[in-house]
Design a protein around this motif. Structure first.
Motif, PDB file in Angstrom:
ATOM      1  N   ARG A  43       0.839  -1.320  -0.065  1.00  0.00           N
ATOM      2  CA  ARG A  43       0.014   0.130   0.007  1.00  0.00           C
ATOM      3  C   ARG A  43       0.950   1.155  -0.097  1.00  0.00           C
ATOM      4  NH1 ARG A  43      -2.149   3.111   4.363  1.00  0.00           N
ATOM      5  NH2 ARG A  43      -0.900   1.413   5.518  1.00  0.00           N
ATOM      6  N   LEU A  44       1.948   1.289   0.967  1.00  0.00           N
ATOM      7  CA  LEU A  44       2.566   2.543   1.142  1.00  0.00           C
ATOM      8  C   LEU A  44       3.390   2.739  -0.380  1.00  0.00           C
ATOM      9  CD1 LEU A  44       3.964   2.498   4.718  1.00  0.00           C
ATOM     10  CD2 LEU A  44       1.951   3.663   3.555  1.00  0.00           C
ATOM     11  N   ALA A  45       4.062   1.647  -0.958  1.00  0.00           N
ATOM     12  CA  ALA A  45       4.795   1.778  -2.270  1.00  0.00           C
ATOM     13  C   ALA A  45       3.815   2.245  -3.187  1.00  0.00           C
ATOM     14  CB  ALA A  45       5.386   0.302  -2.690  1.00  0.00           C
ATOM     15  N   PHE A  46       2.703   1.878  -3.302  1.00  0.00           N
ATOM     16  CA  PHE A  46       1.690   2.179  -4.129  1.00  0.00           C
ATOM     17  C   PHE A  46       1.411   3.956  -4.147  1.00  0.00           C
ATOM     18  CE2 PHE A  46      -2.826   3.654  -4.621  1.00  0.00           C
ATOM     19  CZ  PHE A  46      -3.141   3.414  -5.922  1.00  0.00           C
ATOM     20  N   TRP A  47       1.102   4.266  -2.790  1.00  0.00           N
ATOM     21  CA  TRP A  47       0.914   5.952  -2.607  1.00  0.00           C
ATOM     22  C   TRP A  47       1.946   6.535  -3.032  1.00  0.00           C
ATOM     23  CZ3 TRP A  47      -3.586   7.498  -3.380  1.00  0.00           C
ATOM     24  CH2 TRP A  47      -4.705   6.558  -2.776  1.00  0.00           C
ATOM     25  N   ALA A  48       3.434   5.967  -2.538  1.00  0.00           N
ATOM     26  CA  ALA A  48       4.624   6.931  -2.967  1.00  0.00           C
ATOM     27  C   ALA A  48       4.642   6.916  -4.425  1.00  0.00           C
ATOM     28  CB  ALA A  48       5.757   5.912  -2.359  1.00  0.00           C
ATOM     29  N   ARG A  49       4.278   5.863  -5.334  1.00  0.00           N
ATOM     30  CA  ARG A  49       4.448   6.051  -6.761  1.00  0.00           C
ATOM     31  C   ARG A  49       3.286   6.986  -7.186  1.00  0.00           C
ATOM     32  NH1 ARG A  49       2.148   3.834 -11.561  1.00  0.00           N
ATOM     33  NH2 ARG A  49       0.523   2.243 -10.364  1.00  0.00           N
ATOM     34  N   GLN A  50       1.988   7.105  -6.635  1.00  0.00           N
ATOM     35  CA  GLN A  50       1.204   7.941  -6.922  1.00  0.00           C
ATOM     36  C   GLN A  50       1.723   9.330  -6.787  1.00  0.00           C
ATOM     37  OE1 GLN A  50      -1.165   7.248  -8.967  1.00  0.00           O
ATOM     38  NE2 GLN A  50      -1.217   4.865  -8.593  1.00  0.00           N
ATOM     39  N   ALA A  51       2.150   9.588  -5.642  1.00  0.00           N
ATOM     40  CA  ALA A  51       2.673  10.924  -5.274  1.00  0.00           C
ATOM     41  C   ALA A  51       3.730  11.293  -6.004  1.00  0.00           C
ATOM     42  CB  ALA A  51       3.062  10.786  -3.780  1.00  0.00           C
ATOM     43  N   ARG A  52       4.502  10.540  -6.500  1.00  0.00           N
ATOM     44  CA  ARG A  52       5.998  11.036  -7.172  1.00  0.00           C
ATOM     45  C   ARG A  52       5.186  11.091  -8.783  1.00  0.00           C
ATOM     46  NH1 ARG A  52       9.048   7.051  -3.959  1.00  0.00           N
ATOM     47  NH2 ARG A  52      10.172   8.772  -2.641  1.00  0.00           N
ATOM     48  N   GLU A  53       4.156  10.205  -9.186  1.00  0.00           N
ATOM     49  CA  GLU A  53       3.897  10.646 -10.750  1.00  0.00           C
ATOM     50  C   GLU A  53       2.764  11.855 -10.872  1.00  0.00           C
ATOM     51  OE1 GLU A  53       2.614   6.571 -12.262  1.00  0.00           O
ATOM     52  OE2 GLU A  53       4.612   5.942 -11.878  1.00  0.00           O
ATOM     53  N   LEU A  54       2.128  11.747  -9.795  1.00  0.00           N
ATOM     54  CA  LEU A  54       1.052  12.952 -10.138  1.00  0.00           C
ATOM     55  C   LEU A  54       1.398  14.388  -9.818  1.00  0.00           C
ATOM     56  CD1 LEU A  54      -1.975  10.583  -8.682  1.00  0.00           C
ATOM     57  CD2 LEU A  54      -1.604  11.396 -11.050  1.00  0.00           C
ATOM     58  N   LEU A  55       2.546  14.473  -8.691  1.00  0.00           N
ATOM     59  CA  LEU A  55       2.795  15.775  -8.347  1.00  0.00           C
ATOM     60  C   LEU A  55       4.364  15.947  -8.695  1.00  0.00           C
ATOM     61  CD1 LEU A  55       1.203  15.645  -4.628  1.00  0.00           C
ATOM     62  CD2 LEU A  55       0.150  16.343  -6.519  1.00  0.00           C
ATOM     63  N   THR A  56       4.762  17.329  -8.682  1.00  0.00           N
ATOM     64  CA  THR A  56       6.001  17.761  -8.805  1.00  0.00           C
ATOM     65  C   THR A  56       6.473  18.189  -7.677  1.00  0.00           C
ATOM     66  OG1 THR A  56       5.230  18.271 -11.037  1.00  0.00           O
ATOM     67  CG2 THR A  56       7.494  19.389 -10.127  1.00  0.00           C
ATOM     68  N   TRP A  57       7.700  17.517  -7.190  1.00  0.00           N
ATOM     69  CA  TRP A  57       8.272  17.757  -5.765  1.00  0.00           C
ATOM     70  C   TRP A  57       9.408  18.601  -5.983  1.00  0.00           C
ATOM     71  CZ3 TRP A  57       5.869  15.942  -1.151  1.00  0.00           C
ATOM     72  CH2 TRP A  57       4.850  15.003  -1.256  1.00  0.00           C
TER      73      TRP A  57
END
Ligand code: 6R9
Length: 653
Positions: A43-57
């Motif tokens: 679950r956490l790896a999934f959300w980490a991937r979404q955070a990196r793909e959908l947002l610009t950090w």
């Protein structure tokens, strides 16, 4: 017990109809279907991937979730980003500056379009103007605006400089505004002279003046958008026109990156008792989940879709699915200022036709109202651009769901019933249009990365078919982080009923396929002779009768049965002319036949209107007061406060 009394909940969740996913969505369906498996695995790896793909950090995060001090979560620790940069600048930098972000339609028919480049410029100006008024990162700004582009600009300008906005719905009173200003200790208020409501100017500034009249609040400045041109009182030194401040500010502004947990906003929502709770949302996790859900639940294709969410920015749906989700995803959307029946009952459908809306997101109360107005009204417009229909806000009864699919969606568009709350920040339970075979009336499946469950009184998981309480077992990125200034209440309200779980306050059950059916707030779940009955289920049956337009059901205390079912119904068109006593009896029998004798209302009162909040939720608490012969409680949040007097008088007859 006779057989028709044995399974009172079955009516609602033994819905036989099911609609296979549309093959037109197949391209994304393959990718979407894998999301469940991916999230199940980690679950956490999934959300980490979404955070990196959908947002610009600006700075990548190092720690996906810190849950070492539950229920206080920290998501994406070490990461830094700017919410407004994610919603605006980066789309311009990517070459999409000419894409329309907002098609605005005012109630009087005036229109404005903002491209991403133009919206970015306006937000930079507002950010400079607010900063010049002394607003700095960590401050709070109260927003009391109608549904106009300046509302979106204000929210994003706050986010850009790291100040938290606290939007107060324009329909709330001066007192309600003041208590929210005080609780958040807001430094600035952004408002308008007023707006338009059913063809008439409707003021806003006078409520701000009244709220601040004693000069004792934390507010230093009031910025006023000119919208309806009505005369307003002016406090020199405090008040400034938007055109003189934002209008003259520089359009150069570099967004500073803030911590992932920087407060993004506070939004007040009413609890069961006491003063409203200031729900606190922060930046990185909130943006990740709003963008993820907006993209996947609505199958968004930002290059071609025209999206329209009818919610006001005064509610969480307006925050997550008018402002942050769509703009972070680079979508084109419609914003409409006014009421659906001005100047005629076809206004919404006229807008769908005019802008070629492809995705529509609205509430069951609106759908039922449109149903009441009749099929021939939407029938006069070309709605063929639509391809996904969403619902949110309360359980949608199968008849309204079917009407939405058939009349608005031409039996072609998938309907996604999305369950979530101010507190959850983003959609939690919903079909995915390319993957899920939809069922009228059910929100169905927790989204990838979300662990929802139905538990009994002791917190033990229930099997399929048993009604209980909806809980969330694991933290999620867009979860509320706290109640502003009241961590004890945060722990008490949401995390104490079932230790280690988030208690949503909703009743739910799973059907034989494991799909989730929402049964209304748990205070709306009745117990009649030891049978648990949901208000939603009986309302659904009543609304299924051709004479009924809307229904609200409450459980009134009863010495012998524990509770008795009392129904309040609005009749449709010509049925209203029929003899009310005979009609009440017909409807009692109808429910008895539909669900079982146990569910037959003791009384069906025919009413001209139901008590609704300004966001369209029926206030069953007030109806319960009437049904139990009490003095009617606090009705200040009603859209029309005279409704209850009429109902109480009719009930007593
Ligand atoms: C987004 C929003 C939250 C409450 C929630 C529930 C009800 C919302 C629903 C639904 C059944 C749905 N609710 N969506 N019930 N099916 N699809 O409405 O937030 O104003 O905080 O209300 O609304 O009872 O607990 P909010």
């Amino acid at each position: 017990m006779s057989s028709d009394e044995s399974t009172p909940l079955d009516n609602l969740s033994h819905e036989e109809r099911s609609f296979a996913p549309d093959p037109a969505f197949a391209r994304d369906a393959v990718a979407q279907a894998t999301l469940y498996a991916e999230a199940d695995q980690d679950r956490l790896a999934f959300w980490a991937r979404q955070a990196r793909e959908l947002l610009t950090w600006e700075t990548d995060f190092t720690d996906t979730l810190d849950w070492s001090n539950p229920p206080f979560a920290r998501w994406f620790g070490g990461g830094k980003l700017n919410a407004a940069y994610n919603a605006l600048d980066r789309h311009v930098e990517a070459g999409n500056g000419d894409r329309v972000a907002i098609h605005f339609e005012g109630e009087p028919g005036d229109t404005r379009a903002y491209t991403y480049a133009q919206l970015t410029e306006e937000v930079k100006k507002a950010a400079n103007a607010f900063a010049a008024l002394g607003v700095t990162a960590g401050d709070r700004v109260a927003v009391y605006l109608p549904m106009i582009p300046e509302a979106v600009i204000t929210m994003l300008a706050c986010a850009r400089i790291g100040a938290a906005h606290s939007v107060v719905f324009g329909g709330f009173s001066a007192d309600a505004l003041r208590s929210r200003i005080d609780d958040a200790e807001a430094k600035l208020v952004v408002t308008a002279d007023g707006t338009w409501r059913r063809g008439k100017p409707s003021p806003l500034k006078p409520a701000v003046d009244a709220a601040l009249a004693d000069g004792q609040s934390t507010v230093e400045n009031v910025v006023v958008v000119q919208r309806n041109g009505e005369p307003v009182e002016w406090t020199e030194g405090r008040d400034a026109w938007w055109s003189d401040t934002v209008g003259t500010a520089s359009a150069e502004h570099t967004a500073e990156a803030f911590d992932a947990e920087q407060p993004l906003y506070i939004l007040y929502t009413s609890g069961t008792t006491g003063k409203p709770k200031g729900i606190l949302h922060t930046t990185g996790g909130y943006l990740t989940q709003t963008a993820f859900t907006h993209r996947n639940v609505f199958d968004l294709r930002p290059e071609t879709d025209v999206y329209w969410c009818t919610a006001d920015i005064g509610w969480v749906t307006g925050h997550s699915y008018v402002v942050y989700g769509p703009l972070v995803n680079g979508a084109t959307q419609v914003i409409y200022e006014g009421t659906p029946d001005t100047p005629h009952q076809g206004r919404w459908w006229e807008l769908v036709q005019k802008y070629g809306v492809t995705i529509l997101y609205t509430a069951p109360t609106a759908i039922r109202t449109m149903m009441k107005w009749g099929d021939d009204i939407p029938g006069q417009y070309d709605l063929s651009s639509l391809r996904v229909l969403g619902s949110v806000g309360e359980p949608i009864n199968p008849e309204a769901w079917m009407w939405y699919r058939r009349v608005i969606g031409a039996d072609r568009c998938p309907v996604v019933d999305t369950w979530w709350q101010t507190e959850t920040g983003a959609i939690m339970i919903s079909p995915l249009p390319g993957v899920t075979a939809t069922k009228p009336g059910s929100a169905q499946v927790p989204l990838p990365g979300i662990t929802a469950d139905v538990v009994d009184d002791t917190g033990a998981s229930l099997g399929d078919g048993e009604a209980g309480y909806l809980v969330l077992r694991e933290p999620w990125p867009s979860m509320l982080r706290n109640i502003w200034g009241d961590p004890d209440r945060f722990v008490q309200t949401y995390w104490s009923r079932f230790p280690g779980m988030y208690f949503a306050g909703d009743g739910a059950k799973k059907d034989d396929d494991g799909d989730v059916w929402l049964l209304g707030r748990v205070d709306d779940v009745m117990n009649v002779s030891g049978h648990r009955l949901s208000t939603a289920e009986i309302e659904s049956s009543l609304v299924g009768h051709p004479a009924v337009a809307e229904a609200a059901v409450v459980g009134a205390a009863d010495e012998t049965t524990g509770q008795a079912v009392i129904a309040f119904v609005i009749l449709r068109g010509s049925a209203a002319e029929e003899d009310h006593d005979a009609m009440s009896e017909t409807l009692r029998q109808h429910v008895g036949k539909d669900i079982g004798a146990i569910a037959k209302p003791r009384k069906v009162l025919i009413v001209p209107e139901l008590p609704k909040t300004r966001s369209g939720k029926i206030m069953r608490r007030l109806l319960k007061d009437v049904a139990e012969g009490r003095e009617v409680g606090d009705a200040t949040t009603l859209a029309d406060s005279t409704v209850m007097n009429q109902i109480a008088a009719d009930f007593a007859k």
